[in-house]
Design a protein around this motif. Sequence first.
Motif, PDB file in Angstrom:
ATOM      1  N   ILE A 137       0.804  -1.218  -0.224  1.00  0.00           N
ATOM      2  CA  ILE A 137      -0.012  -0.149   0.187  1.00  0.00           C
ATOM      3  C   ILE A 137       0.942   1.223   0.050  1.00  0.00           C
ATOM      4  O   ILE A 137       0.525   2.209  -0.540  1.00  0.00           O
ATOM      5  CB  ILE A 137      -0.713   0.037   1.278  1.00  0.00           C
ATOM      6  N   ASP A 138       2.082   1.263   0.774  1.00  0.00           N
ATOM      7  CA  ASP A 138       2.872   2.300   0.905  1.00  0.00           C
ATOM      8  C   ASP A 138       3.487   2.555  -0.561  1.00  0.00           C
ATOM      9  O   ASP A 138       4.051   3.924  -0.769  1.00  0.00           O
ATOM     10  CB  ASP A 138       3.838   2.129   2.024  1.00  0.00           C
ATOM     11  N   GLU A 139       3.816   1.691  -1.207  1.00  0.00           N
ATOM     12  CA  GLU A 139       4.296   1.848  -2.517  1.00  0.00           C
ATOM     13  C   GLU A 139       3.433   2.703  -3.539  1.00  0.00           C
ATOM     14  O   GLU A 139       3.847   3.411  -4.344  1.00  0.00           O
ATOM     15  CB  GLU A 139       4.565   0.594  -3.096  1.00  0.00           C
ATOM     16  N   LYS A 140       2.127   2.882  -3.288  1.00  0.00           N
ATOM     17  CA  LYS A 140       1.250   3.498  -4.173  1.00  0.00           C
ATOM     18  C   LYS A 140       1.412   3.207  -5.520  1.00  0.00           C
ATOM     19  O   LYS A 140       1.071   3.920  -6.300  1.00  0.00           O
ATOM     20  CB  LYS A 140       1.571   4.874  -4.065  1.00  0.00           C
ATOM     21  N   GLU A 141       1.934   1.882  -6.086  1.00  0.00           N
ATOM     22  CA  GLU A 141       1.900   1.334  -7.244  1.00  0.00           C
ATOM     23  C   GLU A 141       0.564   0.905  -7.767  1.00  0.00           C
ATOM     24  O   GLU A 141       0.095   0.939  -8.752  1.00  0.00           O
ATOM     25  CB  GLU A 141       2.901   0.416  -7.419  1.00  0.00           C
ATOM     26  N   GLU A 142      -0.259   0.351  -6.709  1.00  0.00           N
ATOM     27  CA  GLU A 142      -1.388  -0.255  -6.986  1.00  0.00           C
ATOM     28  C   GLU A 142      -2.417   0.079  -6.003  1.00  0.00           C
ATOM     29  O   GLU A 142      -2.024   0.227  -4.851  1.00  0.00           O
ATOM     30  CB  GLU A 142      -1.612  -1.819  -7.303  1.00  0.00           C
ATOM     31  N   CYS A 143      -3.769   0.040  -6.248  1.00  0.00           N
ATOM     32  CA  CYS A 143      -4.578   0.436  -5.007  1.00  0.00           C
ATOM     33  C   CYS A 143      -5.940  -0.240  -4.763  1.00  0.00           C
ATOM     34  O   CYS A 143      -6.780  -0.229  -3.945  1.00  0.00           O
ATOM     35  CB  CYS A 143      -5.185   1.721  -5.174  1.00  0.00           C
ATOM     36  N   THR A 144      -6.223  -0.988  -5.783  1.00  0.00           N
ATOM     37  CA  THR A 144      -7.503  -1.995  -5.970  1.00  0.00           C
ATOM     38  C   THR A 144      -7.277  -3.332  -4.994  1.00  0.00           C
ATOM     39  O   THR A 144      -6.095  -3.687  -4.906  1.00  0.00           O
ATOM     40  CB  THR A 144      -8.086  -2.545  -7.406  1.00  0.00           C
ATOM     41  N   THR A 145      -8.426  -3.745  -4.559  1.00  0.00           N
ATOM     42  CA  THR A 145      -8.272  -5.025  -3.693  1.00  0.00           C
ATOM     43  C   THR A 145      -7.751  -6.112  -4.524  1.00  0.00           C
ATOM     44  O   THR A 145      -6.909  -7.008  -4.071  1.00  0.00           O
ATOM     45  CB  THR A 145      -9.743  -5.367  -3.035  1.00  0.00           C
ATOM     46  N   ARG A 146      -8.167  -6.299  -5.826  1.00  0.00           N
ATOM     47  CA  ARG A 146      -7.830  -7.502  -6.492  1.00  0.00           C
ATOM     48  C   ARG A 146      -6.341  -7.092  -6.819  1.00  0.00           C
ATOM     49  O   ARG A 146      -5.493  -7.988  -6.595  1.00  0.00           O
ATOM     50  CB  ARG A 146      -8.523  -7.348  -7.842  1.00  0.00           C
ATOM     51  N   GLN A 147      -6.067  -5.947  -7.179  1.00  0.00           N
ATOM     52  CA  GLN A 147      -4.455  -5.865  -7.447  1.00  0.00           C
ATOM     53  C   GLN A 147      -3.580  -6.446  -6.218  1.00  0.00           C
ATOM     54  O   GLN A 147      -2.530  -7.092  -6.422  1.00  0.00           O
ATOM     55  CB  GLN A 147      -4.278  -4.489  -7.819  1.00  0.00           C
ATOM     56  N   LEU A 148      -3.822  -5.766  -5.111  1.00  0.00           N
ATOM     57  CA  LEU A 148      -3.077  -5.954  -3.962  1.00  0.00           C
ATOM     58  C   LEU A 148      -3.348  -7.559  -3.269  1.00  0.00           C
ATOM     59  O   LEU A 148      -2.098  -8.234  -3.094  1.00  0.00           O
ATOM     60  CB  LEU A 148      -3.558  -5.217  -2.765  1.00  0.00           C
ATOM     61  N   SER A 149      -4.410  -8.224  -3.619  1.00  0.00           N
ATOM     62  CA  SER A 149      -4.621  -9.274  -3.137  1.00  0.00           C
ATOM     63  C   SER A 149      -3.603 -10.372  -3.998  1.00  0.00           C
ATOM     64  O   SER A 149      -3.206 -11.327  -3.630  1.00  0.00           O
ATOM     65  CB  SER A 149      -5.981  -9.802  -3.421  1.00  0.00           C
ATOM     66  N   LEU A 150      -3.517 -10.192  -5.243  1.00  0.00           N
ATOM     67  CA  LEU A 150      -2.696 -11.038  -6.233  1.00  0.00           C
ATOM     68  C   LEU A 150      -1.137 -11.015  -5.960  1.00  0.00           C
ATOM     69  O   LEU A 150      -0.637 -11.821  -5.597  1.00  0.00           O
ATOM     70  CB  LEU A 150      -2.914 -10.378  -7.720  1.00  0.00           C
TER      71      LEU A 150
END
Length: 518
Positions: A274-287
């Motif tokens: 989350i801190d990297e702020k590369e991705e923000c959606t639940t799906r992206q971070l879940s993967l």
Amino acid sequence: MSDNPLTNYVLAAAICVTVPAVALKLLKSSNLDRVPSVGYSYWPASYVSAFKYMSSAAQILQEGYVKYKGAPFKIPTLNRWVVVVGRQNLEDIKKATDDELSLVEAVNDTIKIDYLIGPAISSDPYHISLARIRLSRKLGLYYPDMKDEVHIAFEEILSLKDNAWKGVVAVATIREIVCRASNRVIVGLPLCRDPDWINLNARYAVDVALDANILNMFPKFLVPFVSKLLPNSAAGIKCAMKHLDPLIKERFRCMKEHGDEWSDKPNDFLQWLIDEKEECTTRQLSLRVLTLSFASIHSTTNTCTQALYNLAAHPQYVEPLREEVDAVIREHGWTKEAMVLMQKVDSFLAETLRLEGVLTTSVQRKALKDMTLSDGTFIPKGTHIYVPTYVFHRDSAIYENPGVFDPLRFFRLGDDGNESGRHQMVAMNRNYFPFGYGKHAWYGCIHLDVPMLTYASIHNSPGRFLAADELKTMFAHILTSYDVKFEDRVSRPASIYWDSNVIADPNVRLMFRKRTHD
């Protein structure tokens, strides 16, 4: 067959197309004609050799190594022809650039990452560099949490009473503990202890493997379409999103309210993403979370279980190992620094990996362009190459009595010379490389030609050090806290060899009781 009807239909369709598809693949060996073969060289006999490799990979690798005196040779697998290279080719692999020999593309061919997990995982693997920075430089900060979870998990899962023995299925028990310990660093408390999350993590890697196996049966042009019909991987992703969505939303709420820092901000892999702020959606971070999670569980589970089988089969080594652990913990406590000082424990685990590593082959690469190795072997574009780890680790020219389990072998090697680091479990050299070799040193291994997934680092990472610390912590805790024996046997169970995988027998039961002090 699977319990899922849709999977069974897809499998049936796969069977209808797999024979001609594989036939075409195996017929395309003409550009490897100058590389000698083990087994039959031409269709349809080569298909017989490919099936034989599924159950006799170790013997075939040994046969090729002896027959061709360490020079490269090729073998047919169900998906493709593979060139097995010799020790003299290790430097070729180490020096090759990523646009010559690619681990990423080799893994993609095997696991079908783009279709089953998502193309961003391989095209932008920023989670690997993130883990490298956070874990390699600050591993000591996260060690207390991992150690704490290991100790609590053993106590809760074994739930021993007084001095009574209790029997458990070894693999399943160790896997649950590894899931908890790894996820303590990945998603933190309380999710790392959630039974449904633990079950998802234990199951997801196998689900991906099953789906990848099915996709590997189809011609390349059908893979994008068939992947949309496979339920296993997609169901795992959906389950992960259900668990992670409230966590992610709460953390974004805190960031919006307090900025990038707040008093009780979590310090785990999910928060780093989350801190990297590369991705923000639940799906992206879940993967990203799922990818790291399954990459940190199955090989650690397999290795720890194999080590426990060795301990139960060789009880004479319990006391010298305990003496070392007790002395180190007494002086240094349960710290990362203490793990480094447990040289006999390290040797025991290193010897376990030498003889019962998770794969018979490693250092998998795919040639992205035609190239010629230093010994003159021509490797055409598209060829997969392997290194026969099983053979190298049993080479009598390197190891005395190579087929004998000698748990203090590496301790003595380190004690005899000044380069003790060369003989540690995480060491990489031309004679010992259970974690791989070169700049893409694996902290595990990957092979998905059967429904068994063990993990790999796609880029050079601190993973093998984290895995080593987790293994040592679990093994040292068992030594200091429990007595262990087999429930219904005396000798060590044989490992299961299937394709390139070396699997700890999943049905063996071990008995634990609280440690008795003389």
